[in-house]
Every structure is written in C-alpha cells, then in structure tokens.
Design a protein around this motif. Sequence first.
Motif, short mmCIF file in Angstrom:
data_model
loop_
_atom_site.label_atom_id
_atom_site.label_comp_id
_atom_site.label_asym_id
_atom_site.label_seq_id
_atom_site.Cartn_x
_atom_site.Cartn_y
_atom_site.Cartn_z
N VAL A 48 0.83 -1.20 0.00
CA VAL A 48 0.00 0.00 0.00
C VAL A 48 0.87 1.25 0.00
O VAL A 48 0.63 2.19 -0.76
N ALA A 49 1.87 1.27 0.88
CA ALA A 49 2.70 2.46 1.02
C ALA A 49 4.01 2.10 1.68
O ALA A 49 4.11 1.10 2.40
N ALA A 50 5.01 2.93 1.42
CA ALA A 50 6.32 2.74 2.02
C ALA A 50 6.92 4.09 2.36
O ALA A 50 6.58 5.11 1.72
N ILE A 51 7.83 4.09 3.33
CA ILE A 51 8.45 5.34 3.77
C ILE A 51 9.91 5.08 4.08
O ILE A 51 10.26 4.04 4.66
N THR A 58 8.25 8.90 0.24
CA THR A 58 7.17 7.94 0.39
C THR A 58 6.71 7.47 -0.99
O THR A 58 6.89 8.18 -1.99
N ILE A 59 6.14 6.29 -1.03
CA ILE A 59 5.50 5.80 -2.24
C ILE A 59 4.14 5.22 -1.88
O ILE A 59 3.93 4.78 -0.74
N PHE A 60 3.23 5.25 -2.84
CA PHE A 60 1.88 4.77 -2.60
C PHE A 60 1.39 3.96 -3.80
O PHE A 60 1.72 4.25 -4.95
N GLU A 61 0.61 2.96 -3.49
CA GLU A 61 -0.09 2.21 -4.53
C GLU A 61 -1.09 3.16 -5.20
O GLU A 61 -1.67 4.03 -4.54
N ASP A 62 -1.29 3.01 -6.49
CA ASP A 62 -2.06 3.99 -7.25
C ASP A 62 -3.45 4.25 -6.67
O ASP A 62 -3.93 5.39 -6.65
N SER A 63 -4.12 3.22 -6.21
CA SER A 63 -5.52 3.39 -5.79
C SER A 63 -5.67 4.19 -4.50
O SER A 63 -6.78 4.62 -4.18
N VAL A 64 -4.57 4.40 -3.77
CA VAL A 64 -4.68 5.14 -2.51
C VAL A 64 -4.01 6.51 -2.58
O VAL A 64 -4.08 7.27 -1.61
N LYS A 65 -3.39 6.82 -3.69
CA LYS A 65 -2.72 8.13 -3.83
C LYS A 65 -3.72 9.26 -3.62
O LYS A 65 -4.82 9.24 -4.16
N GLY A 66 -3.31 10.23 -2.81
CA GLY A 66 -4.16 11.37 -2.51
C GLY A 66 -5.13 11.13 -1.39
O GLY A 66 -5.78 12.07 -0.91
N ARG A 67 -5.28 9.88 -0.95
CA ARG A 67 -6.20 9.55 0.15
C ARG A 67 -5.47 9.07 1.39
O ARG A 67 -5.91 9.33 2.51
N PHE A 68 -4.38 8.36 1.21
CA PHE A 68 -3.62 7.79 2.33
C PHE A 68 -2.31 8.56 2.51
O PHE A 68 -1.69 9.01 1.53
N THR A 69 -1.88 8.64 3.75
CA THR A 69 -0.58 9.23 4.09
C THR A 69 0.17 8.28 5.01
O THR A 69 -0.41 7.80 6.00
N ILE A 70 1.42 8.04 4.72
CA ILE A 70 2.26 7.22 5.59
C ILE A 70 3.24 8.14 6.30
O ILE A 70 3.76 9.09 5.71
N SER A 71 3.46 7.86 7.57
CA SER A 71 4.40 8.67 8.34
C SER A 71 5.03 7.81 9.43
O SER A 71 4.58 6.68 9.68
N ARG A 72 6.05 8.36 10.07
CA ARG A 72 6.73 7.63 11.14
C ARG A 72 7.26 8.62 12.17
O ARG A 72 7.60 9.75 11.82
N VAL A 73 7.33 8.15 13.40
CA VAL A 73 7.97 8.91 14.47
C VAL A 73 9.05 8.01 15.02
O VAL A 73 8.77 7.07 15.80
#
Length: 116
Positions: A48-51, A58-73
């Motif tokens: 789905v996503a990588a960071i 970050t990278i996102f699978e096409d179907s979730v681009k603009g809707r999902f955000t990946i982050s890390r602390v």
Amino acid sequence: QVQLVESGGGLVQPGGSLRLSCAASGFTFSSYVMRWYRQAPGKERKLVAAINTVGGSTIFEDSVKGRFTISRVNAKNTLYLQMNSLKPEDTAVYYCNVWKEGMYYWGKGTLVTVSS
C-alpha cells in the motif's frame, strides 16, 4: 526479536477516516524502510505504502494516492497510516512490514472494514 504490532482498525462508513499505528521493537527502527501492506478477502497481499528511514520519501499504490498518508515517528518507534476518503474496496487486513537482513517481518495485522 523483531515485533510489529498493528492497531487502529475497525468498521468505518464510506468516506470516513482511520489512522493505523504500528509499534515496532527488537530492531533499530530508524534505520529501516517501513511498509504497509493489505490483504483483501480472497486476494493476494499487496503493498500500500512505504516510507524511507527519515520520512522524507514515500510511495503509494495507485488506488490510494491522494487519500492515504504514511508517516513515522522514529523517537516512538511507530509507523502510521492515515486513511481518508475510505472506500469499500479498501476493506482488508492491513499489515506493517520491515525487510531486515534478508527476511521479511510482519505483524498480525489489523482489520479495516469499510461499509455502510
């Protein structure tokens, strides 16, 4: 040993939002690329996503681009997936993943169900 524990899944209506978390332990979290995968019923597990390690790429699978955000602390050894504008086709078990020294490690997953 490497442990990944996902949380935050649940039932949400179409158009709603959820934030998934992945608590990591047993390795130097800040040194590794982290990923979210999902597996829908009867389908293969897909990325789905990588960071990257510092969160700047970050990278996102096409179907979730603009809707999902990946982050890390990194200070909290925690990975996140913010999911907005959820659709029924986002229904799946979501898994946190790290590839470390030639092995993939997975959590047990958290179920996201998008339904009215």
